[in-house]
Enzyme design. Sequence first.
Site, PDB file in Angstrom:
ATOM      1  N   VAL A 134       0.815  -1.206   0.000  1.00 50.59           N
ATOM      2  CA  VAL A 134       0.000   0.000   0.000  1.00 50.59           C
ATOM      3  C   VAL A 134       0.860   1.272   0.000  1.00 50.59           C
ATOM      4  O   VAL A 134       0.337   2.375   0.174  1.00 50.59           O
ATOM      5  CB  VAL A 134      -0.973   0.018   1.207  1.00 50.59           C
ATOM      6  CG1 VAL A 134      -2.007  -1.086   1.054  1.00 50.59           C
ATOM      7  CG2 VAL A 134      -0.226  -0.114   2.533  1.00 50.59           C
TER       8      VAL A 134
ATOM      9  N   HIS B 185      -4.509  -3.920  -2.830  1.00 50.01           N
ATOM     10  CA  HIS B 185      -4.986  -3.626  -1.479  1.00 50.01           C
ATOM     11  C   HIS B 185      -5.077  -2.130  -1.190  1.00 50.01           C
ATOM     12  O   HIS B 185      -5.099  -1.716  -0.034  1.00 50.01           O
ATOM     13  CB  HIS B 185      -4.083  -4.317  -0.450  1.00 50.01           C
ATOM     14  CG  HIS B 185      -4.157  -5.804  -0.509  1.00 50.01           C
ATOM     15  ND1 HIS B 185      -3.184  -6.635   0.016  1.00 50.01           N
ATOM     16  CD2 HIS B 185      -5.091  -6.630  -1.051  1.00 50.01           C
ATOM     17  CE1 HIS B 185      -3.516  -7.895  -0.201  1.00 50.01           C
ATOM     18  NE2 HIS B 185      -4.672  -7.916  -0.851  1.00 50.01           N
TER      19      HIS B 185
ATOM     20  N   CYS C  48     -19.082   9.341   1.590  1.00 49.05           N
ATOM     21  CA  CYS C  48     -19.467   9.457   0.180  1.00 49.05           C
ATOM     22  C   CYS C  48     -18.444   8.859  -0.786  1.00 49.05           C
ATOM     23  O   CYS C  48     -18.678   8.819  -1.990  1.00 49.05           O
ATOM     24  CB  CYS C  48     -19.722  10.915  -0.181  1.00 49.05           C
ATOM     25  SG  CYS C  48     -18.232  11.946  -0.264  1.00 49.05           S
TER      26      CYS C  48
ATOM     27  N   GLY D 268       8.553 -11.742  -2.711  1.00 45.10           N
ATOM     28  CA  GLY D 268       8.337 -11.273  -1.344  1.00 45.10           C
ATOM     29  C   GLY D 268       6.936 -11.398  -0.818  1.00 45.10           C
ATOM     30  O   GLY D 268       6.525 -10.619   0.042  1.00 45.10           O
TER      31      GLY D 268
END
Length: 253
Positions: free
Chosen positions: A102, A118, A129, A194
């Site tokens: 991320v 992700h 919203c 990894g």
Amino acid sequence: MFDPNLLNTLRKARHIVVFTGAGVSAESGIPTFRDAQTGLWKQFNATRLASPQAYRTDKALVWGWYEWRRMKALKAVPNPAHLAIVALAEHAEKLTVITQNVDDLHERAGSAGVVHLHGSLHKPRCFACARPYEFSSDIPEEPEDGRRLEPPRCVHCGGSIRPGVVWFGEVLSKTDWLRAEITISNCDVLISIGTSSLVWPAAQIPKDAIEHGATIIQINPDETALDKIARYNLRGKAGDILPRLVEAIKTAG
């Protein structure tokens, strides 16, 4: 010394997919999700901070933890593995990066069009919203370990801003998942780097690639669930192996 067949497979590949997990970011000093707590954060269970329910219960606690993680990511720099992936793209007809991470280290290294399964720490959105929220371009001070921070408010509806990651109990972005599926259906080599190959549905990516006829190459210091189906298993750190692999491809070519 690399298997000549491995080098030949990579040199002839029309489309290479590089599929990365937490181990790649860890080599830049970013704690993996499950060991991310240090100091005061040790008193919290990461899995209990990563859900819509946790955010509803204590927004300041969850936002503070994710801001702490985001600052760690912003202060990290791409490592030799990230840079080697960019270099590999120069020797491939086409290369696509699909990541479970991320952070934005792939992009900062020079990779374009990265598919983030992700989500991203750097792309928050409104909890109410779902409109995107833009962080300031300035890098703020890293929040004190364990500090609670009130999340900013949405300029459109006034709702609270949430981290732009996929939490437990949430489904992956349909757009990103579709991009990943289309990509692996058209690749002839997938390099898994990894990742433990345990987190679903992301762990399905290499298996689906095999069904489409791709050759699977795995780079990991540890044994994983992918060992039995990968054609080539390269044991070690990505930052050590990938630069040597790219150099071997260049020399062999």
